[in-house]
Design a protein around this motif. Structure first.
Motif, mmCIF file in Angstrom:
data_model
loop_
_atom_site.group_PDB
_atom_site.id
_atom_site.type_symbol
_atom_site.label_atom_id
_atom_site.label_comp_id
_atom_site.label_asym_id
_atom_site.label_seq_id
_atom_site.Cartn_x
_atom_site.Cartn_y
_atom_site.Cartn_z
ATOM 1 N N SER A 91 32.366 17.097 -2.874
ATOM 2 C CA SER A 91 31.000 17.229 -2.360
ATOM 3 C C SER A 91 30.852 16.572 -0.989
ATOM 4 O O SER A 91 31.182 15.408 -0.799
ATOM 5 N N ASP B 198 22.456 12.978 -9.242
ATOM 6 C CA ASP B 198 21.806 14.268 -9.010
ATOM 7 C C ASP B 198 22.834 15.402 -8.952
ATOM 8 O O ASP B 198 22.594 16.482 -9.495
ATOM 9 N N LEU B 199 23.959 15.134 -8.307
ATOM 10 C CA LEU B 199 24.982 16.169 -8.211
ATOM 11 C C LEU B 199 25.530 16.524 -9.582
ATOM 12 O O LEU B 199 25.660 17.713 -9.928
ATOM 13 N N ASN C 145 24.123 16.115 -12.485
ATOM 14 C CA ASN C 145 23.086 16.809 -13.249
ATOM 15 C C ASN C 145 22.994 18.276 -12.846
ATOM 16 O O ASN C 145 22.888 19.169 -13.703
ATOM 17 N N ASN C 146 23.055 18.544 -11.552
ATOM 18 C CA ASN C 146 23.003 19.935 -11.082
ATOM 19 C C ASN C 146 24.230 20.718 -11.515
ATOM 20 O O ASN C 146 24.135 21.904 -11.864
ATOM 21 N N LYS D 76 23.804 21.511 -15.244
ATOM 22 C CA LYS D 76 22.855 22.597 -15.474
ATOM 23 C C LYS D 76 23.427 23.945 -15.031
ATOM 24 O O LYS D 76 23.187 24.965 -15.689
ATOM 25 N N ALA D 77 24.171 23.935 -13.927
ATOM 26 C CA ALA D 77 24.802 25.185 -13.483
ATOM 27 C C ALA D 77 25.868 25.641 -14.480
ATOM 28 O O ALA D 77 26.020 26.843 -14.739
ATOM 29 N N GLN E 286 26.835 29.826 -7.822
ATOM 30 C CA GLN E 286 26.063 28.584 -7.737
ATOM 31 C C GLN E 286 26.909 27.387 -8.149
ATOM 32 O O GLN E 286 26.879 26.333 -7.502
ATOM 33 N N LEU F 253 28.096 24.126 -5.752
ATOM 34 C CA LEU F 253 27.857 22.736 -6.137
ATOM 35 C C LEU F 253 29.161 21.947 -6.227
ATOM 36 O O LEU F 253 29.192 20.747 -5.929
ATOM 37 N N GLU G 250 18.983 16.119 -18.181
ATOM 38 C CA GLU G 250 17.880 15.587 -17.387
ATOM 39 C C GLU G 250 17.521 14.174 -17.836
ATOM 40 O O GLU G 250 17.255 13.290 -17.012
ATOM 41 N N THR H 46 20.123 11.702 -16.689
ATOM 42 C CA THR H 46 19.944 11.428 -15.259
ATOM 43 C C THR H 46 18.764 10.498 -15.036
ATOM 44 O O THR H 46 18.837 9.576 -14.215
#
Length: 445
Positions: free
Chosen positions: A42, A143-144, A146-147, A150-151, A220, A224, A431, A434
């Motif tokens: 990242s 945050d990364l 978590n994203n 979710k992805a 997506q 990420l 979520e 996080t």
């Protein structure tokens, strides 16, 4: 045709599709693999790490002010017209020129603070600023991850949904083929044959949208993770596989906000404000500094490079500065610092109340989603049984094709609801982890 042979045929078709995908550039990764790659690749995290390094350099800059400062200076001056002075001597006026054509001066100067309370207190501020940068980098990681989670879950949902829609499509195709054979044999009407074909056509756009959804989720996730979207990303498990592990999630064991990144950042800001109050008070403390100078000078006429005689001179001393009055500016700065500290105290109380409310809502949602999963799973089993009954009734002519198709749609809807419920649960737990700053639960090593 009964349900099991149909599902077996559908499974064989899906297996052939998977085999073709394996032959292409397919990258199968677990969720933890995706998280590990994202943390390593990242650009956002690299920027955050550089910010930490920059803050560390800033602290070293403050520490450097405690050491002696040594400077070298040099100057040369050439006189164009010497200064003249007129004097009256014995009734006669005489003009005397003063100075020399060439003036050289160079040397070294050194200074060092002996007592400087403000400078000492600034070192503590630098330590807190480093902690702020570290917490900001930690927040970026949370945050990364978590994203990415979710992805990854969205990709699982898209793939399982596509399987359900493809299964529905294959069943519709099989029924259409059956009706076409029966129509040719004269045992089915042309209307039934055409209607079964229409059902196949109606499912095709849904299957296309499912393929598009899978590809969007793959892209997506690749973005990420910070990798090129050339490879086809595929998960190693499905949503139904994760149901066996999800009930081990500890929801109420630890709901402490001590690791919440927003609260930790605010606490660091409060610490920084408190230190700033003390720093402003140090502005009234006298400062003491030591200095040393050694210089060489030369004065001559004529050429600036010939017959220059440099004479050294040096001195050492201390300088004491006692602040007395500056129009009240120091006092006003202190008052500002105290107000800022009070503001942060009030903000913390509001933030804690807000975070506790978010945790309560998150736990309520997770509990409801657990019940939704159980309800959806039971509904799916009921839909399977209803479809099997309707299939047998249809085989013996006791049910119409419309009844059969309704049971197929009900089965498809129940399967999609089941996968959606699992997805909602997984996203909610990610979520909450996080929100509570649970690095281990999110898979941050």
């Amino acid at each position: 045709m009964s349900l099991l042979p149909k599902l077996f045929l559908v499974g064989a078709l899906l297996g052939s599709v998977s085999a073709r995908a394996a032959e292409s550039d397919t990258l199968r990764l677990s969720r933890r693999d995706c998280v590990a790659i994202a943390l390593n690749e990242s650009q956002t995290l690299k920027v955050a790490d550089l910010e930490v390094k920059k803050t560390d350099y800033s602290k070293k800059e403050v520490l450097a002010n405690l050491f002696p400062a040594i400077d070298f200076s040099g100057a040369y001056q050439r006189s164009i017209e010497l200064q003249s002075m007129s004097m009256n001597m014995g009734g006669m006026s005489q003009t005397i020129k003063m100075g020399t054509d060439n003036n050289w001066n160079f040397g070294f100067s050194a200074s060092m603070p002996l007592i400087n309370a403000s400078l000492w207190k600034s070192i503590g501020l630098s330590d807190t600023q480093i902690l702020q940068s570290l917490e900001s980098a930690r927040a970026s990681r949370l945050d990364l991850v978590n994203n990415v989670n979710k992805a990854y879950y969205a990709l699982l949902l898209a793939i399982d949904s596509r399987k359900v829609i493809r299964q529905n499509y294959e069943l519709a195709k099989l029924n259409a083929e059956v009706y076409e054979r029966q129509f040719k044999a004269g045992t089915a009407s042309e209307y039934d044959m055409l209607r079964s074909r229409v059902q196949v056509t109606n499912v095709e756009p849904e299957l296309l949208q499912a393929d598009i959804a899978v590809r969007q989720c793959q892209l997506q996730l690749a973005v990420l993770m910070g990798i090129e979207p050339t490879a086809t990303l595929m998960p190693t498990i499905g949503l139904s596989d994760m149901q066996q592990e999800m009930y081990g999630y500890h929801m109420a064991d630890d709901r402490s906000l001590s690791n919440n990144t927003s609260l930790r950042s605010l606490d660091l800001n409060r610490k920084l404000a408190s230190q700033n109050v003390k720093l402003q008070k140090m502005a009234w403390v006298p400062t003491l500094a030591a200095s040393f100078n050694i210089n060489w000078n030369a004065m001559s006429n004529g050429s600036p490079f010939v017959d220059q005689h440099f004479n050294p001179y040096s001195n050492v001393g201390v300088a004491l500065q006692i602040p007395i009055f500056h129009g009240g500016s120091k006092y006003q700065k202190l008052r500002q610092a105290k107000v800022q500290s009070l503001q942060l105290d009030l903000q913390r109380e509001t933030l804690v109340n807000s975070l506790n409310m978010q945790v309560d809502l998150a736990l309520d949602n997770i509990n409801r989603q657990v019940n939704q999963i159980e309800s959806s799973e039971q509904g799916m089993k009921t839909a399977v049984k209803a479809y099997e009954i309707m299939q047998k009734s249809f085989d013996i002519g006791a049910a119409s094709y419309l009844n059969l198709r309704d049971s197929e749609m009900a089965l498809t809807s129940s399967q999609l609801s089941y996968y959606q419920a699992i997805y909602n649960y997984l996203v909610s737990t990610s979520e909450l982890d996080t929100l509570l700053g649970r690095e281990a639960a999110l898979g941050i090593e």
